[in-house]
Design a protein around this motif. Structure first.
Motif, short mmCIF file in Angstrom:
data_model
loop_
_atom_site.label_atom_id
_atom_site.label_comp_id
_atom_site.label_asym_id
_atom_site.label_seq_id
_atom_site.Cartn_x
_atom_site.Cartn_y
_atom_site.Cartn_z
N GLN A 27 69.67 28.00 31.82
CA GLN A 27 70.12 29.10 31.37
C GLN A 27 71.15 29.22 30.10
O GLN A 27 70.85 29.61 29.01
N SER A 28 72.35 28.49 30.24
CA SER A 28 73.35 28.20 29.02
C SER A 28 72.91 27.57 27.89
O SER A 28 73.10 27.76 26.86
N HIS A 29 71.93 26.54 28.23
CA HIS A 29 71.46 25.74 27.30
C HIS A 29 70.40 26.71 26.42
O HIS A 29 70.64 26.60 25.09
N THR A 30 69.77 27.62 26.75
CA THR A 30 68.92 28.25 26.10
C THR A 30 69.64 29.30 25.18
O THR A 30 69.49 29.65 24.14
N GLU A 31 70.81 30.02 25.92
CA GLU A 31 71.55 30.85 25.34
C GLU A 31 72.24 30.16 24.16
O GLU A 31 72.56 30.92 23.17
N ALA A 32 72.51 29.04 24.28
CA ALA A 32 73.28 28.32 23.16
C ALA A 32 72.54 28.01 21.90
O ALA A 32 72.78 28.37 20.95
N LEU A 33 71.22 27.65 22.35
CA LEU A 33 70.31 27.54 21.33
C LEU A 33 69.84 28.87 20.30
O LEU A 33 69.85 28.76 19.16
N ASN A 34 69.83 29.91 21.06
CA ASN A 34 69.68 31.08 20.64
C ASN A 34 70.99 31.63 19.60
O ASN A 34 70.61 32.12 18.61
N THR A 35 71.82 31.34 20.09
CA THR A 35 73.12 31.55 19.32
C THR A 35 73.14 30.87 18.06
O THR A 35 73.54 31.12 16.70
N MET A 36 72.68 29.67 17.96
CA MET A 36 72.78 28.65 16.98
C MET A 36 71.81 29.14 15.96
O MET A 36 71.87 29.06 14.85
N LYS A 37 70.57 29.42 16.50
CA LYS A 37 69.77 30.09 15.59
C LYS A 37 70.02 31.31 14.70
O LYS A 37 69.87 31.42 13.53
N MET A 38 70.85 31.97 15.49
CA MET A 38 71.33 33.48 14.83
C MET A 38 72.43 32.87 13.71
O MET A 38 72.66 33.66 12.88
N CYS A 39 73.11 31.79 13.86
CA CYS A 39 73.97 31.14 12.88
C CYS A 39 73.11 30.54 11.63
O CYS A 39 73.88 29.70 11.08
N GLN A 40 71.78 30.51 11.80
CA GLN A 40 71.01 29.85 10.73
C GLN A 40 71.17 28.22 10.83
O GLN A 40 71.09 27.51 9.85
N ILE A 41 71.32 27.63 12.30
CA ILE A 41 71.24 26.38 12.48
C ILE A 41 69.76 26.19 12.84
O ILE A 41 69.47 26.90 13.76
N ASN A 42 69.19 25.35 12.48
CA ASN A 42 67.72 24.82 12.69
C ASN A 42 67.47 24.16 13.94
O ASN A 42 68.25 23.28 14.36
N ILE A 43 66.62 24.83 15.03
CA ILE A 43 66.39 24.32 16.21
C ILE A 43 65.20 23.43 16.09
O ILE A 43 64.08 24.07 16.03
N ILE A 44 65.00 22.10 16.35
CA ILE A 44 64.04 21.41 16.14
C ILE A 44 63.57 20.70 17.41
O ILE A 44 64.14 20.55 18.32
#
Length: 189
Positions: free
Chosen positions: A172-189
């Motif tokens: 769950q915290s992995h997914t939350e961190a990925l979502n946070t990074m997306k919101m900060c304009q970091i690409n999730i690949i």
């Protein structure tokens, strides 16, 4: 050139003091990513603590000794390090230590590596580094910290996080961190 930053892929985070099955599950993905690397500058971060860890601010909040300098748990996973050493197509510094950012609680009292950020800022300024990809452990602590620090310091550079090569403290915290990074304009690949 792309910089591939491998965050804290150390034994204590994989199968040691703070290891998880999710962390162990990404090792083969990280090895494969390193083996496919071509003309990329591969850099490692390495969480480092001293024998006094339990008396530090982090140790008081997380009272689990881990990544104590020069212990087996502190070392980068052997399969990962071997894949890097054997890949002759990656960009390496003259000495292995120059590809590894060992930050202890004295030089790095935060979860991200200021030394890594300064190093990459120099590479971007010289035109040597044109994009950055991060992977490693833990998505929700050190990966997110480094990714956001890099994005803030280098707003015009593409910063990406390789999702299948990361694991968090919990799924769950992995997914939350990925979502946070997306919101900060970091690409999730």
């Amino acid at each position: 050139m792309k910089a591939l930053v491998i965050v804290d892929m150390q034994n204590d985070f994989i199968d040691g003091a703070l290891g998880t099955k999710e962390a162990a599950a990404i090792v083969d993905h990280v090895v494969a990513r390193i083996k496919e690397s071509n003309d990329e500058l591969i850099l490692f971060t390495q969480d480092t603590h001293g024998e006094d860890y339990l008396s530090t601010p982090e140790g008081k909040k997380l009272p689990v000794p881990h990544c104590i300098e020069n212990t087996d748990g502190w070392k980068i996973n052997e399969s990962i390090f071997k894949a890097w050493c054997e890949n002759k197509n990656t960009v390496k510094a003259d000495r292995v230590a120059e590809n590894c950012f060992v930050d202890n609680t004295i030089t790095k009292p935060i979860f991200g590596s200021e030394r890594l950020v300064e190093f990459l800022k120099t590479g971007v300024a010289s035109g040597d580094v044109t994009e950055i990809e991060l992977l490693g452990l833990c998505t929700d602590i050190c990966v997110v910290s480094n990714a956001i620090m890099l994005k803030n310091a280098l707003p015009n550079i593409e910063v990406s996080v390789n999702e299948k090569c990361c694991a968090g403290v919990t799924p769950q915290s992995h997914t939350e961190a990925l979502n946070t990074m997306k919101m900060c304009q970091i690409n999730i690949i």
